[in-house]
Enzyme design. Structure first.
Site, PDB file in Angstrom:
ATOM      1  CB  ALA A  63      21.164  46.310   7.831  1.00  0.00           C
ATOM      2  N   GLY A 108      18.017  50.022   9.582  1.00  0.00           N
ATOM      3  CA  GLY A 108      17.999  49.342  10.793  1.00  0.00           C
ATOM      4  C   GLY A 108      18.415  50.265  11.950  1.00  0.00           C
ATOM      5  CD  GLU A 111      14.107  48.274  10.297  1.00  0.00           C
ATOM      6  OE1 GLU A 111      15.189  48.174   9.802  1.00  0.00           O
ATOM      7  OE2 GLU A 111      13.288  47.465   9.843  1.00  0.00           O
ATOM      8  CD  GLU A 131      14.622  49.610   5.586  1.00  0.00           C
ATOM      9  OE1 GLU A 131      14.303  50.832   5.495  1.00  0.00           O
ATOM     10  OE2 GLU A 131      15.195  49.291   6.774  1.00  0.00           O
TER      11      GLU A 131
HETATM   12  N1  CO8 Z   1      25.989  50.085   5.097  1.00  0.00           N
HETATM   13  C1  CO8 Z   1      27.182  49.888   5.037  1.00  0.00           C
HETATM   14  N2  CO8 Z   1      28.143  50.906   4.888  1.00  0.00           N
HETATM   15  C2  CO8 Z   1      27.645  52.153   5.053  1.00  0.00           C
HETATM   16  C3  CO8 Z   1      26.340  52.318   5.406  1.00  0.00           C
HETATM   17  C4  CO8 Z   1      25.426  51.296   5.428  1.00  0.00           C
HETATM   18  N3  CO8 Z   1      24.101  51.290   5.777  1.00  0.00           N
HETATM   19  N4  CO8 Z   1      26.041  53.734   5.474  1.00  0.00           N
HETATM   20  C5  CO8 Z   1      27.078  54.301   5.328  1.00  0.00           C
HETATM   21  N5  CO8 Z   1      28.185  53.453   5.122  1.00  0.00           N
HETATM   22  C6  CO8 Z   1      29.551  53.693   4.893  1.00  0.00           C
HETATM   23  C7  CO8 Z   1      29.737  54.223   3.521  1.00  0.00           C
HETATM   24  O1  CO8 Z   1      29.988  53.087   2.600  1.00  0.00           O
HETATM   25  C8  CO8 Z   1      31.017  55.014   3.649  1.00  0.00           C
HETATM   26  O2  CO8 Z   1      32.097  54.030   3.859  1.00  0.00           O
HETATM   27  P1  CO8 Z   1      33.431  54.392   2.697  1.00  0.00           P
HETATM   28  O3  CO8 Z   1      34.267  55.517   3.541  1.00  0.00           O
HETATM   29  O4  CO8 Z   1      34.304  53.024   3.082  1.00  0.00           O
HETATM   30  O5  CO8 Z   1      33.218  54.604   1.609  1.00  0.00           O
HETATM   31  C9  CO8 Z   1      30.970  55.464   5.035  1.00  0.00           C
HETATM   32  O6  CO8 Z   1      29.923  54.812   5.729  1.00  0.00           O
HETATM   33  C10 CO8 Z   1      30.591  57.253   5.327  1.00  0.00           C
HETATM   34  O7  CO8 Z   1      29.399  56.915   4.388  1.00  0.00           O
HETATM   35  P2  CO8 Z   1      29.107  58.277   3.358  1.00  0.00           P
HETATM   36  O8  CO8 Z   1      30.439  58.553   2.643  1.00  0.00           O
HETATM   37  O9  CO8 Z   1      28.047  57.581   2.435  1.00  0.00           O
HETATM   38  O10 CO8 Z   1      28.721  59.312   4.115  1.00  0.00           O
HETATM   39  P3  CO8 Z   1      27.783  60.647   3.475  1.00  0.00           P
HETATM   40  O11 CO8 Z   1      27.734  61.707   4.926  1.00  0.00           O
HETATM   41  O12 CO8 Z   1      28.131  61.093   2.415  1.00  0.00           O
HETATM   42  O13 CO8 Z   1      26.185  59.986   3.614  1.00  0.00           O
HETATM   43  C11 CO8 Z   1      24.404  58.603   4.556  1.00  0.00           C
HETATM   44  C12 CO8 Z   1      25.761  59.607   4.801  1.00  0.00           C
HETATM   45  C13 CO8 Z   1      23.533  59.407   3.846  1.00  0.00           C
HETATM   46  C14 CO8 Z   1      23.955  58.106   5.632  1.00  0.00           C
HETATM   47  C15 CO8 Z   1      24.792  57.567   3.434  1.00  0.00           C
HETATM   48  O14 CO8 Z   1      26.127  56.780   4.041  1.00  0.00           O
HETATM   49  C16 CO8 Z   1      23.770  56.633   3.216  1.00  0.00           C
HETATM   50  O15 CO8 Z   1      22.929  56.738   2.474  1.00  0.00           O
HETATM   51  N6  CO8 Z   1      23.858  55.301   3.921  1.00  0.00           N
HETATM   52  C17 CO8 Z   1      23.001  54.306   3.776  1.00  0.00           C
HETATM   53  C18 CO8 Z   1      21.843  54.368   4.629  1.00  0.00           C
HETATM   54  C19 CO8 Z   1      20.917  53.381   4.077  1.00  0.00           C
HETATM   55  O16 CO8 Z   1      20.188  53.247   3.133  1.00  0.00           O
HETATM   56  N7  CO8 Z   1      20.493  52.503   5.189  1.00  0.00           N
HETATM   57  C20 CO8 Z   1      19.547  51.450   5.193  1.00  0.00           C
HETATM   58  C21 CO8 Z   1      20.201  50.427   4.896  1.00  0.00           C
HETATM   59  S1  CO8 Z   1      19.089  49.055   4.606  1.00  0.00           S
HETATM   60  C22 CO8 Z   1      18.756  48.430   6.215  1.00  0.00           C
HETATM   61  O17 CO8 Z   1      19.050  48.918   7.198  1.00  0.00           O
HETATM   62  C23 CO8 Z   1      17.949  47.412   6.169  1.00  0.00           C
HETATM   63  C24 CO8 Z   1      17.584  46.861   7.748  1.00  0.00           C
HETATM   64  C25 CO8 Z   1      16.686  45.646   7.619  1.00  0.00           C
HETATM   65  C26 CO8 Z   1      17.555  44.277   7.086  1.00  0.00           C
HETATM   66  C27 CO8 Z   1      16.865  43.149   6.932  1.00  0.00           C
HETATM   67  C28 CO8 Z   1      17.838  42.142   6.650  1.00  0.00           C
HETATM   68  C29 CO8 Z   1      17.265  41.167   5.607  1.00  0.00           C
END
Ligand code: CO8
Length: 263
Positions: A63, A108, A111, A131
């Protein structure tokens, strides 16, 4: 649609989450467009769906953390409900949905994959429920579907530790059915979908409903669900043609797609 593309390939629909600049993260707009896309699938002309992500790096990286970062309790709950409603729509969609997981499937992303009927992935796929490291719970069905898919012990380990796993471990624990190279993944998903589409569509739909509904109740109720959906197939063109072809020993005809019959 800004973030979702839909492509019809014969009886197979391919839905692609297309927000590569954010690794296909799910914000409200992506969720709304996904819902609208599934709502507009022509169920007369489509017998299976493939769901994938754009680009070579990510299926869905979760998400949208930026959008979630400022939510109030009420807004957080509403966002969780939005995701749950869309994912439940996919889970109960009348026809099978295959997730072709082409990279990160985190939060997400894992999920939404779990709300699909079948999961296959590329060898660079990474799965996880990060999360609790972000101060929230898996709120798009993760606490419920992961335990049902891989067992409570493994689900709790993944969720409490927030540790990611690679494709080989996902295969070992039964989170995915098969692993392909990146190039092979989408063709394999489309081939599987076309194979499903070649079978009697009413029977396939009824199998999906019988499995899904049966898993929610005890065995005595489950077999009644099965009986009803089994009986429902009789007198359809599909059943008459499918069995007729077998009895005629007409191998050529047997291989033909049984015509779809609306109920
Ligand atoms: N949300 C928003 N932006 C994201 C997300 C995300 N989940 N993941 C990646 N991005 C963006 C980054 O911010 C970045 O944007 P920018 O270039 O503008 O800085 C771009 O995508 C590329 O990402 P990275 O530079 O970080 O790429 P890397 O190759 O270095 O890393 C990863 C890749 C490991 C996937 C890293 O991006 C990461 O850890 N992302 C987050 C993963 C995460 O924690 N996901 C879980 C999110 S929480 C969730 O899903 C909850 C679901 C339930 C919700 C319930 C609601 C109440």
């Amino acid at each position: 649609m800004e973030f979702i593309t839909y492509e019809q390939d014969g009886f197979v629909g391919v839905v692609t989450i297309n927000r590569p600049q954010a690794l296909n993260a799910l914000n409200s707009q992506v969720l709304e467009e996904l819902e609208a896309t599934f709502d507009s699938v022509d169920l007369e002309a489509t017998r299976a769906i493939v769901l994938t992500g754009a680009g070579e790096k990510s299926f869905v990286a979760g998400a949208d953390i930026g959008e979630m970062s400022t939510l109030t309790k009420a807004e957080g709950e509403a966002f969780g409900k939005k995701g749950n409603d869309v994912f439940r729509k996919i889970e109960t969609f009348p026809i099978p949905v295959i997730a072709a997981i082409n990279g990160f499937a985190l939060g997400g992303g894992c999920e939404i994959a779990m709300s699909c009927d079948i999961r296959i992935c590329s060898d660079n796929a990474v799965f996880g429920q990060p999360e609790v490291g972000l101060g929230i719970t898996p709120g798009f069905g993760g606490t419920q579907r992961l335990a049902r898919l891989v067992g409570a012990g493994m689900a709790k380990q993944m969720i409490y530790t927030a540790r990611n796993i690679k494709s080989d471990e996902a295969l070992r624990i039964g989170l995915v059915n098969a692993v392909y190279t990146q190039e092979e993944l989408l063709p394999a998903a489309k081939k599987m979908a076309a194979g499903i589409a070649a079978n009697a569509p009413i029977a396939v739909r009824n199998c999906k409903k019988a499995i899904n509904d049966g898993l929610q109740v005890d065995m005595d109720k489950a077999i009644v669900i099965e009986e009803k959906l089994f009986g429902d197939c009789f007198e359809t063109e599909d059943q008459k043609a499918g069995m007729g072809n077998f009895l005629e020993k007409d191998k050529e005809k047997k291989l033909k797609v049984v015509p779809f019959q609306n109920k």
